[in-house]
Design a protein around this motif. Sequence first.
Motif, mmCIF file in Angstrom:
data_model
loop_
_atom_site.group_PDB
_atom_site.id
_atom_site.type_symbol
_atom_site.label_atom_id
_atom_site.label_comp_id
_atom_site.label_asym_id
_atom_site.label_seq_id
_atom_site.Cartn_x
_atom_site.Cartn_y
_atom_site.Cartn_z
ATOM 1 N N LYS A 163 2.012 1.878 6.976
ATOM 2 C CA LYS A 163 2.684 2.209 7.926
ATOM 3 C C LYS A 163 1.847 2.015 9.338
ATOM 4 C CE LYS A 163 6.021 5.157 5.686
ATOM 5 N NZ LYS A 163 6.393 4.089 4.662
ATOM 6 N N VAL A 164 1.130 1.015 9.335
ATOM 7 C CA VAL A 164 0.188 0.686 10.318
ATOM 8 C C VAL A 164 0.625 -0.701 10.983
ATOM 9 C CG1 VAL A 164 -1.853 1.795 9.389
ATOM 10 C CG2 VAL A 164 -1.631 -0.503 8.926
ATOM 11 N N GLY A 165 0.300 -0.988 12.165
ATOM 12 C CA GLY A 165 0.576 -2.208 12.857
ATOM 13 C C GLY A 165 -0.183 -3.487 12.195
ATOM 14 N N LEU A 166 0.517 -4.641 12.421
ATOM 15 C CA LEU A 166 -0.361 -5.723 11.814
ATOM 16 C C LEU A 166 -1.840 -5.877 12.460
ATOM 17 C CD1 LEU A 166 0.592 -8.079 9.804
ATOM 18 C CD2 LEU A 166 1.219 -9.471 11.747
ATOM 19 N N ASN A 167 -2.163 -5.757 13.540
ATOM 20 C CA ASN A 167 -3.502 -5.824 14.087
ATOM 21 C C ASN A 167 -4.460 -4.913 13.403
ATOM 22 O OD1 ASN A 167 -2.853 -7.710 15.971
ATOM 23 N ND2 ASN A 167 -2.477 -6.258 17.657
ATOM 24 N N THR A 168 -3.829 -3.697 13.270
ATOM 25 C CA THR A 168 -5.095 -2.831 12.510
ATOM 26 C C THR A 168 -5.057 -3.339 11.032
ATOM 27 O OG1 THR A 168 -3.787 -0.782 13.865
ATOM 28 C CG2 THR A 168 -4.806 -0.433 11.508
ATOM 29 N N ALA A 169 -3.946 -3.759 10.535
ATOM 30 C CA ALA A 169 -3.965 -4.302 8.951
ATOM 31 C C ALA A 169 -5.185 -5.302 8.782
ATOM 32 C CB ALA A 169 -2.651 -4.696 8.705
ATOM 33 N N TYR A 170 -4.982 -6.308 10.086
ATOM 34 C CA TYR A 170 -5.925 -7.468 9.860
ATOM 35 C C TYR A 170 -7.427 -6.637 10.308
ATOM 36 C CZ TYR A 170 -3.059 -11.283 9.140
ATOM 37 O OH TYR A 170 -2.219 -12.327 8.683
ATOM 38 N N ASN A 171 -7.534 -5.790 10.973
ATOM 39 C CA ASN A 171 -8.732 -5.230 11.350
ATOM 40 C C ASN A 171 -9.342 -4.517 9.809
ATOM 41 O OD1 ASN A 171 -8.896 -5.827 14.119
ATOM 42 N ND2 ASN A 171 -8.056 -4.084 14.698
ATOM 43 N N LEU A 172 -8.872 -3.790 9.205
ATOM 44 C CA LEU A 172 -9.105 -3.411 7.977
ATOM 45 C C LEU A 172 -9.738 -4.564 6.944
ATOM 46 C CD1 LEU A 172 -6.307 -0.528 7.459
ATOM 47 C CD2 LEU A 172 -8.582 -0.410 7.815
ATOM 48 N N VAL A 173 -8.917 -5.370 6.865
ATOM 49 C CA VAL A 173 -9.374 -6.390 5.952
ATOM 50 C C VAL A 173 -10.399 -7.258 6.523
ATOM 51 C CG1 VAL A 173 -7.253 -6.634 4.579
ATOM 52 C CG2 VAL A 173 -7.463 -8.224 6.575
ATOM 53 N N ASN A 174 -10.277 -7.495 7.704
ATOM 54 C CA ASN A 174 -11.743 -8.213 8.317
ATOM 55 C C ASN A 174 -13.008 -7.439 8.454
ATOM 56 O OD1 ASN A 174 -10.245 -10.788 8.849
ATOM 57 N ND2 ASN A 174 -9.416 -9.928 10.956
ATOM 58 N N SER A 175 -12.681 -6.192 8.439
ATOM 59 C CA SER A 175 -14.030 -5.366 8.448
ATOM 60 C C SER A 175 -14.467 -5.090 6.993
ATOM 61 C CB SER A 175 -13.757 -4.033 9.345
ATOM 62 O OG SER A 175 -12.768 -3.338 8.548
ATOM 63 N N ILE A 221 -5.962 -0.902 -1.925
ATOM 64 C CA ILE A 221 -5.476 0.019 -1.016
ATOM 65 C C ILE A 221 -5.397 1.200 -1.272
ATOM 66 C CG2 ILE A 221 -3.141 0.539 0.282
ATOM 67 C CD1 ILE A 221 -2.619 -2.567 -0.284
ATOM 68 N N THR A 222 -5.095 1.702 -2.575
ATOM 69 C CA THR A 222 -5.336 2.837 -3.115
ATOM 70 C C THR A 222 -6.820 3.569 -3.087
ATOM 71 O OG1 THR A 222 -3.579 2.307 -4.877
ATOM 72 C CG2 THR A 222 -5.207 4.266 -5.358
ATOM 73 N N ASP A 223 -7.956 2.506 -3.352
ATOM 74 C CA ASP A 223 -9.435 2.943 -3.271
ATOM 75 C C ASP A 223 -9.185 3.346 -1.732
ATOM 76 O OD1 ASP A 223 -9.430 2.229 -5.606
ATOM 77 O OD2 ASP A 223 -10.593 0.423 -5.314
ATOM 78 N N TYR A 234 1.362 -9.891 -11.074
ATOM 79 C CA TYR A 234 0.939 -10.384 -10.008
ATOM 80 C C TYR A 234 1.622 -9.573 -8.677
ATOM 81 C CZ TYR A 234 -1.677 -13.762 -12.306
ATOM 82 O OH TYR A 234 -2.697 -14.374 -13.202
ATOM 83 N N SER A 235 2.594 -8.849 -8.803
ATOM 84 C CA SER A 235 3.395 -8.370 -7.646
ATOM 85 C C SER A 235 2.356 -7.154 -7.287
ATOM 86 C CB SER A 235 4.554 -7.484 -8.156
ATOM 87 O OG SER A 235 4.405 -6.604 -9.231
ATOM 88 N N GLU A 236 1.499 -6.862 -7.823
ATOM 89 C CA GLU A 236 0.325 -5.953 -7.282
ATOM 90 C C GLU A 236 -0.586 -6.682 -6.433
ATOM 91 O OE1 GLU A 236 0.072 -2.574 -8.305
ATOM 92 O OE2 GLU A 236 1.866 -3.270 -9.217
ATOM 93 N N ILE A 237 -0.316 -7.692 -5.940
ATOM 94 C CA ILE A 237 -1.132 -8.408 -4.976
ATOM 95 C C ILE A 237 -0.103 -8.858 -3.696
ATOM 96 C CG2 ILE A 237 -2.262 -10.730 -4.406
ATOM 97 C CD1 ILE A 237 -2.866 -11.312 -7.138
ATOM 98 N N LEU A 238 -0.656 -8.122 -2.653
ATOM 99 C CA LEU A 238 0.132 -8.152 -1.349
ATOM 100 C C LEU A 238 -0.427 -8.784 -0.259
ATOM 101 C CD1 LEU A 238 0.324 -4.010 -1.197
ATOM 102 C CD2 LEU A 238 2.176 -5.708 -2.282
ATOM 103 N N ALA A 273 0.488 -3.778 5.438
ATOM 104 C CA ALA A 273 0.751 -3.075 6.812
ATOM 105 C C ALA A 273 1.903 -1.993 6.750
ATOM 106 C CB ALA A 273 0.872 -4.000 7.986
ATOM 107 N N GLU A 274 3.055 -2.648 6.272
ATOM 108 C CA GLU A 274 4.058 -1.993 6.052
ATOM 109 C C GLU A 274 3.833 -0.603 4.870
ATOM 110 O OE1 GLU A 274 7.181 -4.574 4.583
ATOM 111 O OE2 GLU A 274 7.113 -5.793 6.664
ATOM 112 N N LEU A 275 3.256 -0.946 3.925
ATOM 113 C CA LEU A 275 2.800 -0.015 2.919
ATOM 114 C C LEU A 275 1.956 1.218 3.629
ATOM 115 C CD1 LEU A 275 3.202 0.900 -0.075
ATOM 116 C CD2 LEU A 275 0.680 -0.103 -0.492
#
Length: 64
Positions: free
Chosen positions: A19-31, A50-52, A5-9, A15-17
């Motif tokens: 190296k993007v901002g939190l807004n960008t990270a939310y945009n990636l999941v929301n889209s 994320i790897t995919d 379960y450590s594979e669930i982020l 965002a830290e992995l």
Amino acid sequence: MYDDYSEILTVQEMAELLKVGLNTAYNLVNSAEIESFRVGNSHRIQRSAITDYIIRKSTGSYRN
């Protein structure tokens, strides 16, 4: 029996992995560019999603 379960982020960890901002990270999941699932009001992301995403982006956008 269960995957690690450590594979669930969280979005913050993703965002830290990446190296993007939190807004960008939310945009990636929301889209849905990065597949996620919800637990209550929070997104969770499998490390493999994320790897995919990284593989799709790195193989599809090379320019000479």
